[in-house]
Structure formats: structure tokens, C-alpha cells
Design an enzyme around this catalytic site. Structure first.
Site, PDB file in Angstrom:
ATOM      1  N   GLU A  58       0.828  -1.212   0.000  1.00 30.93           N
ATOM      2  CA  GLU A  58       0.000   0.000   0.000  1.00 30.93           C
ATOM      3  C   GLU A  58       0.860   1.260   0.000  1.00 30.93           C
ATOM      4  O   GLU A  58       0.561   2.225  -0.710  1.00 30.93           O
ATOM      5  CB  GLU A  58      -0.919   0.042   1.224  1.00 30.93           C
ATOM      6  N   CYS A  86      -2.458  -2.457   7.589  1.00 33.22           N
ATOM      7  CA  CYS A  86      -1.971  -2.294   8.954  1.00 33.22           C
ATOM      8  C   CYS A  86      -2.202  -0.839   9.385  1.00 33.22           C
ATOM      9  O   CYS A  86      -2.571   0.007   8.561  1.00 33.22           O
ATOM     10  CB  CYS A  86      -0.490  -2.656   9.024  1.00 33.22           C
TER      11      CYS A  86
END
Length: 152
Positions: A58, A86
Site C-alpha cells: 500500500e 496495517c
């Protein structure tokens, strides 16, 4: 589920598989500019290869999309990722003002969206994307399970 959502998740899954072949945790992320339908980033985890604990799929995709579009704000972009982001990645998604987040497998241990820190639910969070979890969950989770089984 829309065909294009499936296609973008399939692309993220293919990228995750490639990351796994490089001995990276198999996570893939795709960012799409919704104004044009163009993929502006397609990245897999590279923490081991780059010796960088922040080189999550990401994070790399957000950086690449920002460079491609010439902006730190990705307000017209959607992110497709194979694993629940996360807390670090969720914070970056918020800061980038990603419009929608689509993810595959839930992550009870390390997630920061539906589990753990729940970054988008914090009062200090500046932006909350629309969130769609569990897309192609079994494929995403299967990649991770297979990867970790071969290392135990």
C-alpha cells in the site's frame, strides 16, 4: 460484485503472487484513478528486497500513484489490496485522501482498519475512505496461508 472490482482485485492478487515468489509476504495493491479508470499504481510488498520495513504494498502504491498524478492527494483514487491494511498503511491511506478502500483478507493480528488500531475510527483521523472488506477473501487468505505454511 462489479466486474471491474473483481478485475482490480485479480490484478492485486496476481501482484501478491509475484511478491510471494520473491519471498516477500504476498500482498498486492492496485490504485485506480476513478476519473479515467486507469491503473496508476500496481505494487507488491518489497520489505525484504528494499531492506525497508515500510515498503508495504500500500505504501509503495500510494507513493507511485502520487508521483504518477503529481499530487499527494489521491481524492479520485480507489485502492484495492489483498490484505486489510496495517495501522501505518491505514494512516497513509487517510493522509492521501483515498476515496475507497477495497481489501481481501481480514487481519485480526495486524490489521488497522477493522481490527487493531481502527485508524479510521480515531478522532485524530482526518479522512475516512469508504471501506469494502472481504473481497475475494478466500483467495487472498489462501495465498498468505500457503506462503506461511511453506516457511514453518
Amino acid at each position: 460484485m462489479d466486474r471491474e472490482i473483481v478485475d482490480y482485485m485479480d490484478m492485486a492478487l496476481a501482484t501478491a503472487e509475484i511478491a510471494g515468489h520473491r519471498n516477500e509476504v504476498p500482498v498486492g495493491a492496485v490504485i485506480v484513478d476513478t476519473r479515467t479508470g486507469r491503473v496508476v499504481a500496481n505494487c507488491g510488498n518489497q520489505m525484504i528486497g528494499r531492506h525497508d520495513p515500510t515498503a508495504h504494498a500500500e505504501m509503495l502504491a500510494i507513493r507511485a500513484a502520487g508521483n504518477m498524478l503529481g499530487s499527494s492527494r489521491l481524492v479520485d483514487c480507489d485502492l484495492y489490496v489483498t490484505l486489510e491494511p496495517c495501522p501505518m498503511c491505514a494512516a497513509a491511506i487517510s493522509l492521501a485522501r483515498i476515496r475507497r478502500l477495497y481489501f481481501g483478507a481480514y487481519d485480526p493480528k495486524g490489521g488497522g482498519v477493522e481490527y487493531g488500531a481502527r485508524i479510521f475510527d480515531q478522532s485524530s483521523c482526518h479522512h475516512r475512505p469508504e471501506i469494502y472488506g472481504g473481497l475475494q477473501e478466500s483467495k487472498s487468505a489462501g495465498l498468505l496461508k500457503k506462503f506461511f505454511e511453506t516457511r514453518r
